[in-house]
Write an enzyme that holds these catalytic residues in place. Structure first.
Site: not given
Length: 308
Positions: A250-253
């Site tokens: 979920a890094a981008g989220d």
């Protein structure tokens, strides 16, 4: 009163297995830890923004099943306004099957379920919410025509529209002029522009193309290398936090949720990107999607970025 952030997007339940390596076609491998976590790009971004101090309303569509009911309860527990969530009596809630290897890389397969039925007609019922939000944050795990409709309504009302173009797909040219900030990663930027983004120079070329298409500001995320910001004809490179990654799911989220919060607080796009990099840097050190999102008191206040 804090400026409001409206997130329109997906909600999934993530089923995660940690393994030594990602399986090849036809290969069965024995994995280690199994986790079942709330996920979905929209939900992840909404939770990340709420934990970091944002005033968040979330619109998604879930199935009338245990996964959907659990998700709604979790959103309420995070302090997210769920008064405009929708339930689909015909389709199940979305599910994602995720494998994470020893290097924290992942592969994901999503069964969209109710997410795929979040329609323009559904959002027409929420026009007032769209027009009243200060920032509208979206992704591409819901129908593209729904994204385009919300972007057009929000832009016409003078609101900031932030689009995280993930999962990657071609966008209608008319959509770009309704986007205030677009935040592709390297692969997504290449798909949208046809330019290979393997370094900062490639990111600068791709960012210029996206701006020419009508997007006001562009942020291209570069993974562990950080991010490139293109705004007001200036390029700014933001270094990533130095961490040992555990799970990049979920890094981008988290990056996008944090970005929306910082923008809502009046930070410049450069300082907002620094804040977002700090938040995503923490997230990759933890397992899971929403469970990896940090809280505000975990983010340091130091700001470092450089014009290039």
């Amino acid at each position: 009163m804090k400026p409001s952030i409206l997130v329109v997007g997906s909600s999934n339940t993530d089923m995660v297995i940690k393994a030594d390596h990602l399986p090849s076609p036809g290969e069965t491998i024995l994995g280690g830890t199994f986790l079942m976590n709330p996920g979905g790009k929209g939900a992840n971004q909404a939770v990340a923004a709420a934990r970091l101090g944002g005033s968040v309303t979330f619109i998604c569509k879930t199935g009338n099943d245990i996964f959907g009911k659990q998700s709604v309860q979790l959103f309420e527990d995070e302090g997210i306004d769920v008064s405009h969530l929708l339930s689909d009596s015909k389709n199940p809630s979305g599910v994602a099957l995720i494998t994470v290897d020893k290097n924290a890389e992942n592969c994901i397969v999503v069964a969209s379920g109710a997410n795929a039925s979040l329609s323009v007609a559904d959002l027409q019922q929420s026009d007032a919410v769209i027009k009243n939000a200060e920032i509208v944050l979206m992704q591409l795990e819901i129908p593209l025509e729904t994204v385009a409709y919300v972007a057009e309504i929000a832009a016409a009302s003078g609101k900031k529209v932030v689009l995280n173009p993930a999962p990657a797909c071609k966008l209608p040219e008319s959509l770009y002029r309704h986007i205030s900030i677009i935040t592709p990663n390297q692969n997504e930027a290449q798909l949208l522009t046809g330019i290979a983004v393997t370094d900062v120079d490639g990111a600068k070329l791709a960012a210029a193309v996206l701006h020419e298409k009508g997007v006001k500001d562009v942020i291209i995320t570069l993974g562990k290398a950080g991010a490139l910001v293109y705004s007001k004809s200036n390029y700014t490179y933001i270094a990533a936090e130095k961490v040992i990654p555990v799970d990049t799911t979920a890094a981008g989220d988290v990056f996008n949720g944090a970005l929306a919060v910082a923008i809502s607080e009046g930070k410049s796009i450069e300082d907002a990107t620094v804040f977002a990099c700090k938040a995503s840097g923490i997230a990759v050190t933890r397992l899971g999607a929403q469970s990896s999102a940090p809280y505000r008191n975990e983010i340091s206040s130091k700001v470092h970025h450089a014009d290039i």
